[in-house]
Design a protein around this motif. Structure first.
Motif, mmCIF file in Angstrom:
data_model
loop_
_atom_site.group_PDB
_atom_site.id
_atom_site.type_symbol
_atom_site.label_atom_id
_atom_site.label_comp_id
_atom_site.label_asym_id
_atom_site.label_seq_id
_atom_site.Cartn_x
_atom_site.Cartn_y
_atom_site.Cartn_z
ATOM 1 N N ALA A 117 -36.081 -33.254 -52.085
ATOM 2 C CA ALA A 117 -36.363 -34.635 -51.670
ATOM 3 C C ALA A 117 -37.152 -35.402 -52.718
ATOM 4 N N VAL A 118 -37.976 -34.706 -53.511
ATOM 5 C CA VAL A 118 -38.812 -35.419 -54.486
ATOM 6 C C VAL A 118 -38.201 -35.436 -55.887
ATOM 7 N N THR A 119 -37.072 -34.741 -56.092
ATOM 8 C CA THR A 119 -36.478 -34.724 -57.430
ATOM 9 C C THR A 119 -35.028 -35.196 -57.472
ATOM 10 N N ASP A 120 -34.359 -35.270 -56.333
ATOM 11 C CA ASP A 120 -32.964 -35.704 -56.281
ATOM 12 C C ASP A 120 -32.931 -37.225 -56.130
ATOM 13 N N PRO A 121 -32.393 -37.960 -57.114
ATOM 14 C CA PRO A 121 -32.386 -39.417 -57.025
ATOM 15 C C PRO A 121 -31.765 -39.964 -55.743
ATOM 16 N N GLU A 122 -30.735 -39.286 -55.198
ATOM 17 C CA GLU A 122 -30.124 -39.774 -53.961
ATOM 18 C C GLU A 122 -31.113 -39.719 -52.806
ATOM 19 N N ARG A 170 -42.326 -26.151 -57.902
ATOM 20 C CA ARG A 170 -43.767 -26.293 -57.679
ATOM 21 C C ARG A 170 -44.345 -27.630 -58.165
ATOM 22 N N VAL A 171 -43.996 -28.016 -59.395
ATOM 23 C CA VAL A 171 -44.640 -29.191 -59.995
ATOM 24 C C VAL A 171 -43.603 -30.119 -60.606
ATOM 25 N N MET A 223 -46.537 -34.464 -58.486
ATOM 26 C CA MET A 223 -46.326 -33.879 -57.171
ATOM 27 C C MET A 223 -46.398 -32.370 -57.296
ATOM 28 N N GLU A 224 -47.321 -31.784 -56.564
ATOM 29 C CA GLU A 224 -47.515 -30.337 -56.577
ATOM 30 C C GLU A 224 -47.223 -29.793 -55.183
ATOM 31 N N LEU A 225 -46.305 -28.831 -55.100
ATOM 32 C CA LEU A 225 -45.882 -28.256 -53.832
ATOM 33 C C LEU A 225 -46.370 -26.823 -53.725
ATOM 34 N N THR A 226 -46.947 -26.475 -52.575
ATOM 35 C CA THR A 226 -47.440 -25.129 -52.312
ATOM 36 C C THR A 226 -46.967 -24.698 -50.935
ATOM 37 N N PRO A 227 -46.396 -23.480 -50.817
ATOM 38 C CA PRO A 227 -46.015 -23.005 -49.481
ATOM 39 C C PRO A 227 -47.217 -22.970 -48.552
ATOM 40 N N ASP A 228 -46.988 -23.391 -47.310
ATOM 41 C CA ASP A 228 -48.046 -23.405 -46.300
ATOM 42 C C ASP A 228 -47.415 -22.955 -44.986
ATOM 43 N N GLY A 229 -47.403 -21.633 -44.772
ATOM 44 C CA GLY A 229 -46.697 -21.097 -43.626
ATOM 45 C C GLY A 229 -45.226 -21.409 -43.746
ATOM 46 N N SER A 230 -44.662 -21.982 -42.699
ATOM 47 C CA SER A 230 -43.253 -22.364 -42.736
ATOM 48 C C SER A 230 -43.044 -23.738 -43.372
ATOM 49 N N GLY A 231 -44.144 -24.397 -43.743
ATOM 50 C CA GLY A 231 -44.062 -25.733 -44.320
ATOM 51 C C GLY A 231 -44.536 -25.773 -45.763
ATOM 52 N N ASP A 233 -49.023 -44.641 -49.390
ATOM 53 C CA ASP A 233 -49.154 -44.225 -47.999
ATOM 54 C C ASP A 233 -47.850 -44.515 -47.249
ATOM 55 N N THR A 234 -47.297 -45.700 -47.491
ATOM 56 C CA THR A 234 -46.032 -46.086 -46.874
ATOM 57 C C THR A 234 -44.888 -45.215 -47.374
ATOM 58 N N CYS A 235 -44.837 -44.991 -48.683
ATOM 59 C CA CYS A 235 -43.751 -44.207 -49.271
ATOM 60 C C CYS A 235 -43.779 -42.756 -48.798
ATOM 61 N N LEU A 236 -44.969 -42.176 -48.710
ATOM 62 C CA LEU A 236 -45.047 -40.782 -48.267
ATOM 63 C C LEU A 236 -44.685 -40.655 -46.790
ATOM 64 N N GLY A 237 -44.977 -41.686 -46.014
ATOM 65 C CA GLY A 237 -44.476 -41.697 -44.644
ATOM 66 C C GLY A 237 -42.956 -41.719 -44.614
ATOM 67 N N ALA A 238 -42.358 -42.495 -45.538
ATOM 68 C CA ALA A 238 -40.899 -42.536 -45.639
ATOM 69 C C ALA A 238 -40.344 -41.191 -46.107
ATOM 70 N N LEU A 239 -41.084 -40.483 -46.969
ATOM 71 C CA LEU A 239 -40.661 -39.145 -47.401
ATOM 72 C C LEU A 239 -40.573 -38.206 -46.203
ATOM 73 N N GLU A 240 -41.553 -38.264 -45.308
ATOM 74 C CA GLU A 240 -41.524 -37.406 -44.124
ATOM 75 C C GLU A 240 -40.299 -37.712 -43.268
ATOM 76 N N LYS A 241 -39.947 -38.977 -43.133
ATOM 77 C CA LYS A 241 -38.757 -39.342 -42.365
ATOM 78 C C LYS A 241 -37.487 -38.885 -43.085
ATOM 79 N N THR A 242 -37.493 -38.947 -44.413
ATOM 80 C CA THR A 242 -36.350 -38.470 -45.194
ATOM 81 C C THR A 242 -36.120 -36.988 -44.946
ATOM 82 N N LEU A 243 -37.193 -36.224 -44.941
ATOM 83 C CA LEU A 243 -37.090 -34.785 -44.718
ATOM 84 C C LEU A 243 -36.589 -34.471 -43.311
#
Length: 310
Positions: free
Chosen positions: A30-35, A78-79, A91-99, A122-132
């Motif tokens: 979601a954070v690296t695919d332009p689509e 990861r990064v 953007m740094e991603l770390t496993p957190d349980g199942s998330g 803040d708005t964009c990251l909310g949109a990221l959650e909806k994208t996921l």
């Protein structure tokens, strides 16, 4: 509001941390695919996804010219770090349980823009959650209550603070107002209620306060500049200058200065600080009557303590 603002190596750094209820691999796409980025990122991205790869950003709304960036760090899954609009995003991603725990940072030079950037991300990251959570179509960016959230970040980050330069005897404030100059200028000059002010007239009431006696207007340019003398013992002592820079998607930049001061003018700093807060609230439809005297007194004590600490 979950952004924090830091200063690192002389630059401003916004930091967000969020837990996303999706595995790292899905978030990475979601954070690296332009689509997928088209649903949450504030530009359309064309990208060569490799270290040093070029990125092209376009803005379908037409509120900014196309620009370019670069992939500056890539460690799947990861990064991902890139440059955008003269700033650095990481953007740094770390496993957190199942998330996944996402740490998102934005490093930039223009500190007065921090409230605008924080509200936007803040708005964009909310949109990221909806994208996921998908499936989705088109951009999900919906800047609801933007001005209210922006002004809350200004307060939280201390972006309303003024400075005093003893050598020049000048107070200075600089902040963004999340409204176009075509809205800010009439509110400042009351041109919606009467004829436009002219040189030699008293300055319009919204540009003055009772703590700094006002003289006459000395310069005026619509949507750009309002300047007048201020008085000490009835005689001109210096100038108050409101400078507006519009034409930015984030709103209007205001630089407010008062010259001709001596000593540590805690009361004048407090008065202008309060005035800018009152003016920002007015632009959002919030009216303060009478003047919030308690707030001015609180700020005067704050500025006096700040001067003593130096």
């Amino acid at each position: 509001m979950n952004a924090t603002l830091h200063t690192i190596d002389g630059r401003s750094v916004l930091r967000f941390e969020r837990r996303l209820a999706h595995p790292v691999e899905k978030v990475w796409r979601a954070v690296t695919d332009p689509e997928q980025m088209a649903h949450w990122f504030p530009a359309i991205v064309e990208m060569d996804l490799r270290p040093g790869g070029r990125i092209r950003y376009t803005y379908p709304a037409g509120d900014a010219a196309p620009d370019e960036g670069e992939v500056i760090e890539l460690d799947p899954p990861r990064v991902f770090a890139l440059t955008w609009n003269g700033a650095a995003l990481r953007m740094e991603l770390t496993p957190d349980g199942s998330g996944t725990r996402l740490v998102f940072t934005h490093t930039f030079a223009d500190r007065p823009m921090a409230g605008s950037f924080a509200t936007g991300w803040d708005t964009c990251l909310g949109a990221l959650e909806k994208t996921l959570a998908g499936p989705v179509e088109g951009s999900l960016i919906r800047p609801e209550r933007y001005a209210e959230r922006h002004d809350a970040y200004v307060a939280a980050f201390g972006l309303g603070e003024g400075t005093f330069h003893a050598g020049s005897g000048t107070i200075r404030f600089e902040r963004m107002l999340p409204h176009p100059a075509g809205q800010v200028w009439p509110a400042l000059t009351r041109t919606g209620e009467a004829a436009a002010p002219a040189i030699g007239d008293p300055p319009p009431l919204p540009a003055t306060n009772a703590y700094v006696p006002a003289g006459a207007l000395t310069a005026i340019r619509a949507e750009e500049l309002l300047e007048y003398t201020w008085l000490r013992d009835g005689a001109p002592a210096g100038r108050v200058r409101w400078e507006l820079t519009g034409g930015h998607p984030a709103g209007t930049r205001v630089v407010l200065t008062q010259t001709g001061l001596a000593g540590e003018p805690a009361t004048a700093l407090a008065a202008w600080h309060t005035q800018l807060e009152v003016f920002a609230d007015h632009l959002r439809g919030v009216t303060h009557r009478p003047w919030p005297k308690d707030r001015t007194e609180e700020l005067a004590a704050h500025y006096a303590e700040r001067a003593e600490a130096r």
